[in-house]
Design a protein around this motif. Structure first.
Motif, PDB file in Angstrom:
ATOM      1  N   MET A  72       7.952  16.832   6.263  1.00 38.85           N
ATOM      2  CA  MET A  72       8.736  15.612   6.375  1.00 38.85           C
ATOM      3  C   MET A  72       9.473  15.371   5.062  1.00 38.85           C
ATOM      4  O   MET A  72       8.873  15.396   3.987  1.00 38.85           O
ATOM      5  N   PRO A  74      10.698  13.394   2.133  1.00 44.23           N
ATOM      6  CA  PRO A  74      10.204  12.122   1.614  1.00 44.23           C
ATOM      7  C   PRO A  74      11.268  11.045   1.493  1.00 44.23           C
ATOM      8  O   PRO A  74      10.937   9.853   1.430  1.00 44.23           O
ATOM      9  N   LEU A  77      12.531  10.902   5.766  1.00 47.74           N
ATOM     10  CA  LEU A  77      11.429  10.948   6.725  1.00 47.74           C
ATOM     11  C   LEU A  77      11.756  11.787   7.954  1.00 47.74           C
ATOM     12  O   LEU A  77      11.078  11.714   8.975  1.00 47.74           O
ATOM     13  N   GLU A  78      12.766  12.622   7.847  1.00 43.04           N
ATOM     14  CA  GLU A  78      13.119  13.526   8.934  1.00 43.04           C
ATOM     15  C   GLU A  78      12.266  14.793   8.862  1.00 43.04           C
ATOM     16  O   GLU A  78      11.816  15.207   7.788  1.00 43.04           O
ATOM     17  N   THR A  79      12.041  15.418  10.009  1.00 42.15           N
ATOM     18  CA  THR A  79      11.303  16.673  10.071  1.00 42.15           C
ATOM     19  C   THR A  79      12.194  17.796   9.566  1.00 42.15           C
ATOM     20  O   THR A  79      13.335  17.952  10.014  1.00 42.15           O
ATOM     21  N   GLN A 166       7.100  17.851  14.899  1.00 42.24           N
ATOM     22  CA  GLN A 166       6.784  16.862  13.872  1.00 42.24           C
ATOM     23  C   GLN A 166       5.358  16.359  13.971  1.00 42.24           C
ATOM     24  O   GLN A 166       4.840  15.779  13.016  1.00 42.24           O
ATOM     25  N   THR A 279       0.065   2.837   4.728  1.00 39.06           N
ATOM     26  CA  THR A 279      -0.439   4.168   5.082  1.00 39.06           C
ATOM     27  C   THR A 279      -1.738   4.128   5.873  1.00 39.06           C
ATOM     28  O   THR A 279      -2.154   5.145   6.416  1.00 39.06           O
ATOM     29  N   ALA A 433       2.908  11.243  12.407  1.00 40.15           N
ATOM     30  CA  ALA A 433       4.314  11.620  12.478  1.00 40.15           C
ATOM     31  C   ALA A 433       4.792  11.599  13.925  1.00 40.15           C
ATOM     32  O   ALA A 433       5.962  11.351  14.202  1.00 40.15           O
ATOM     33  N   THR A 512       4.848   9.500   0.844  1.00 43.42           N
ATOM     34  CA  THR A 512       5.402   8.708   1.940  1.00 43.42           C
ATOM     35  C   THR A 512       4.250   8.129   2.760  1.00 43.42           C
ATOM     36  O   THR A 512       3.082   8.459   2.558  1.00 43.42           O
ATOM     37  N   THR A 513       4.607   7.283   3.704  1.00 41.62           N
ATOM     38  CA  THR A 513       3.609   6.694   4.585  1.00 41.62           C
ATOM     39  C   THR A 513       2.795   7.761   5.303  1.00 41.62           C
ATOM     40  O   THR A 513       1.582   7.625   5.484  1.00 41.62           O
TER      41      THR A 513
END
Length: 526
Positions: A72, A74, A77-79, A166, A279, A433, A512-513
């Protein structure tokens, strides 16, 4: 009925509970080496070295060794591509083709990663004896895996999964790719203690229950994904938060999960705080609510009645818990994972009078006895204090809660073996995800980690999983969130941040989350 707990008394009780966490005397061992990145953790969990050998918590130290088909970004947040350079999904979502990156080498001289390694990794992760969290839903989903050539993997599914790349096959889950040759050469028993992956690090040494040292590979200069700046990453087990904070302040640790109460102390020492937003979700789970599995359902529990579970939700002042225990670092939750489709689902308000009414209506005007089991973890050092707080609120409506401290591996074993049917426990939800993965893991009987199911819910989840239209999927997902809220599937407390203390040795660490295990990308300060 027990005497109601007034606001000032309750807040005094919170202060006392929080104070307990701050009175532990720090111990300051001289561990640090100047050229190492030292990460102090609260636990190693099972301390096993294969993706299938235990919980996802082990990704903390395993993800610098093993790599994934997708990652992902950071920032967006895209794969993005990982060990798979690209992938395609069939129109009906039941066949996925992954095109592998060429020339990626395993550590230990085990050669180039190929489709055989990926197929072996999948098969081993979903085998019946796998202890990985996603093993059972993945086993249910995957029909077969084909390897038409050395760099192509075709995954055939029993039903559509529009988020496989993802989700289960991404870095947020546990499908780290292992070397088939390693296991073929040594045999499983001898290969499992030594992790061999395509990551930039390999196992340097291990002191059981104390330290795991991951060391840069000799050929790391040619690594395809990362350019690490630390020769060694030293993971230390430091259960006491006060000791982790002391280590940060003295330079004996560079990164450590900390409790919310420790944030001012760490900042006052001139150190940074890196927080991943929302998170995890502190939650109280109900045992014995797998209605679609006879051995995991106990209709005799008071909380088998929906209105009782609702009462236990109304009884808890979640905002006060957030303010007092989590230093305001969170929001009241209506679910146990932060997904946009559930943000508009209204949480239970604090209404102890309504809680008492519901208990009276269901035949429990004087309450009942209940056992709360709790443990510490990271994130989750506050879980025992949260259990105490919840017990205070439940006492206010006549429910007598006994608290039993346990360790997570023991509780996990009882849960996954269907023996956690007569008590409730504090736990933490995590973001996924893939939304579908979260639903399957938590709310379908096929998952060993399900905590609530019903025939209606499983039908809703199946309908969501089969839906290919994005707008329709979002709507169905929202409806599932509302159902879980209305059924009071758990006592959802908060969507909480995850703070880490970071030493002056560290320049940047982007988390990231959905992914906080990228210690191989920590940069060194000048």
């Amino acid at each position: 009925m027990n005497k109601p707990i007034t606001g000032p008394v309750r807040r005094a009780a919170f202060a006392l509970l929080c104070g307990v966490a701050l009175t532990l005397a720090p111990v300051m061992p001289a561990w640090a080496q100047s050229d190492d990145l030292i990460v102090a953790l609260s636990t190693f969990s099972e301390e096993t070295m294969t993706p299938w050998g235990g919980s996802g918590q082990r990704k903390t130290y395993l993800d610098v060794v093993y790599e994934y088909l997708t990652y992902m970004d950071p920032e967006t947040l895209e794969t993005v591509p990982g060990l798979a350079e690209s992938w395609e999904m069939s129109p009906d979502g039941t066949t996925w083709t992954f095109n592998l990156r060429r020339g990626v080498q395993f550590s230990g001289g085990y050669g180039e990663m190929t489709s055989e390694d990926v197929a072996y990794s999948i098969a081993r992760l979903i085998r019946e004896d796998s202890r990985a969290g996603p093993a059972s839903p993945m086993r249910r989903a995957i029909a077969s895996v084909e390897t038409p050539d050395a760099y192509t993997v075709v995954v055939n599914l029993n039903f559509p999964d529009f988020e496989l790349a993802q989700g289960y096959f991404g870095a947020g889950q546990q499908l780290g790719v292992v070397s088939k040759k390693h296991f073929d050469t040594l045999g499983e028993a001898d290969a499992e203690p030594t992790p061999i992956g395509t990551g930039a690090y390999e196992l340097g040494s291990i002191t059981p229950g104390s330290e795991i040292v991951m060391t840069l590979r000799d050929d790391v200069a040619d690594h395809w994904r990362v350019s690490p700046e630390f020769e060694n990453i030293v993971f230390k087990v430091v259960p006491e938060e006060s000791t982790r904070v002391a280590m940060l302040r003295t330079g004996e640790a560079d990164i450590a999960p900390i409790g919310f109460d420790s944030i001012p102390t760490v900042r006052d020492a001139g150190l940074d705080i890196v927080s991943a937003q929302a998170t995890w979700s502190p939650v109280v789970r109900f045992g014995g609510l797998i209605q679609t599995a006879e051995n995991r359902y106990n209709p005799d529990n008071p909380w088998a009645i929906r209105e009782v579970r609702q009462a236990l939700n109304y009884a808890v002042d979640k905002q006060t818990i957030i303010d007092e225990l989590f230093q305001g670092e969170g929001t009241v939750a209506s679910a146990d994972t932060p997904v946009p489709a559930w943000l508009d689902v209204e949480p239970y308000p604090y209404d102890p009078d309504r809680a008492r009414e519901l208990l009276a209506e269901t035949g429990y005007p004087d309450g009942f006895d209940i056992t709360i089991r709790t443990f510490t973890t990271a994130p989750g050092a506050e879980l025992p204090l949260m259990a105490e707080a919840v017990a205070l609120y439940w006492q206010d409506i006549g429910v007598n809660a006994s608290i039993e401290p346990v360790d997570w591996p023991s509780l996990r074993t009882e849960w996954t073996e269907g023996r956690a049917n007569n008590y409730v426990w504090t736990h933490r939800g995590f973001p996924f995800a893939s939304a579908a993965n979260g639903l399957e893991a938590g709310f379908m009987a096929a998952s060993l980690f399900a905590s609530f199911t019903s025939p209606e819910l499983e039908a809703m989840i199946q309908s969501f999983s089969d839906e290919g239209d994005l707008d329709a999927r979002s709507q169905k997902f929202t409806e599932i969130g509302q159902y879980l809220r209305d059924e009071a599937a758990a006592v959802f407390i908060a969507l909480a941040n995850e703070p880490y203390g970071v030493s002056t040795k560290v320049d940047q660490w982007k988390i990231t989350t959905a992914y906080v295990w990228n210690f191989d990308q920590v940069s060194r300060a000048d």
